[in-house]
Write an enzyme that holds these catalytic residues in place. Structure first.
Site, PDB file in Angstrom:
ATOM      1  CB  SER A 142      -0.864  -0.007   1.271  1.00 15.54           C
ATOM      2  OG  SER A 142      -1.474   1.238   1.502  1.00 15.54           O
ATOM      3  CE1 TYR A 155      -4.419  -2.367   4.878  1.00 17.77           C
ATOM      4  CE2 TYR A 155      -3.340  -0.245   4.576  1.00 17.77           C
ATOM      5  CZ  TYR A 155      -3.961  -1.356   4.052  1.00 17.77           C
ATOM      6  OH  TYR A 155      -4.123  -1.460   2.691  1.00 17.77           O
TER       7      TYR A 155
END
Length: 260
Positions: A142, A155
């Protein structure tokens, strides 16, 4: 076809980004494996692929369960004899400030993203090494592999960790012709991201529209979401690249959010 007769496992591919990658691979000639926690949805996706003339099979896989991972990978070997590509894509999100984050939620996030990547990598490398014809390991990172955002501590931590795992796999795998790379998308409006919008609006005390414009897309150059097709094309590049020149890398596909 760029992936003719290649066997590709994509975790978390019954829907969303994983499904788009699997479909792109299949249209390029790959035999795709839809590996997902939801076997019914995985089989529905695989059947839809087969009904359109593509080759696909489904396996049930909780990527945090070593036995289930190994059983799923063994089923692929039984069906196709070899594995060329692994896309470690399975993931979830949890929105919470650090001071309110429960340890169980922290552990669950890291287990799915990092333990899942490790277990599926380990299982696939065993067969890639034995076969001796190389392979490609692709991690779904990401922009949060490079950058941080509020409310996403586990995350962000996990996505940073995938870059380290990728670099190690690239160095260990090179003598076997195995490459490893990370895709780093910006915000893709999947159900996972759509769910975050009201959650962040509540936690930040702003409107959902402001979450999109002033939080999610504020650092892009054009205010646009990345698409699943954008990500799938990078996955195709990593899977089909023919030399060891492209390994140990992380490539951002984010409309200019975090340039490097």
């Amino acid at each position: 076809m760029r992936l003719k007769d290649k066997v590709a496992i994509v975790t978390g591919s019954a829907s969303g980004i994983g499904k788009a990658i699997a479909h792109t691979y299949a249209t390029e000639g790959a035999k795709v494996v839809i590996a997902d926690l939801d076997m019914n949805q995985a089989e529905a996706t695989a059947k839809a692929f087969r009904d359109s003339g593509l080759e696909a099979m489904a396996v049930a896989m909780d990527v945090t369960n070593e036995q289930q991972v190994n059983t799923g990978i063994d089923k692929v070997i039984q069906a196709y004899d070899y594995i060329d590509i692994l896309v470690s894509n399975a993931g979830i999100q949890h929105i919470s400030p650090i001071d309110e984050l429960q340890l169980a939620d922290w552990k669950r996030m890291l287990a799915i993203h990092l333990d899942g990547a490790f277990l599926t990598t380990k299982a696939c490398l065993r067969y890639m090494y034995q076969r001796g014809k190389g392979g490609s390991i692709i991690y779904m990172g990401s922009v949060h592999s490079k950058e941080a955002s509020v409310l996403k501590a586990p995350y962000v931590t996990a996505k940073h960790g995938l870059v380290g795992l990728c670099k190690t796999v690239a160095k260990e795998g090179i003598k076997h012709g195995v490459r490893a790379n990370v895709i780093c998308p910006g915000f893709v409006r999947t159900p996972l991201v759509a769910k975050q919008i009201p959650e962040q609006a509540k936690d930040l005390g702003i409107s959902e529209e402001d979450v999109v414009k002033k939080v999610m897309l504020k650092d892009t150059i054009d205010g646009e979401f990345t698409t699943v097709e954008d990500v799938a094309q990078i996955a195709l590049l990593f899977a089909s690249f023919d030399s060891n020149a492209l390994t140990g890398q992380s490539l951002l596909v984010s409309h200019g959010w975090f340039m490097q």
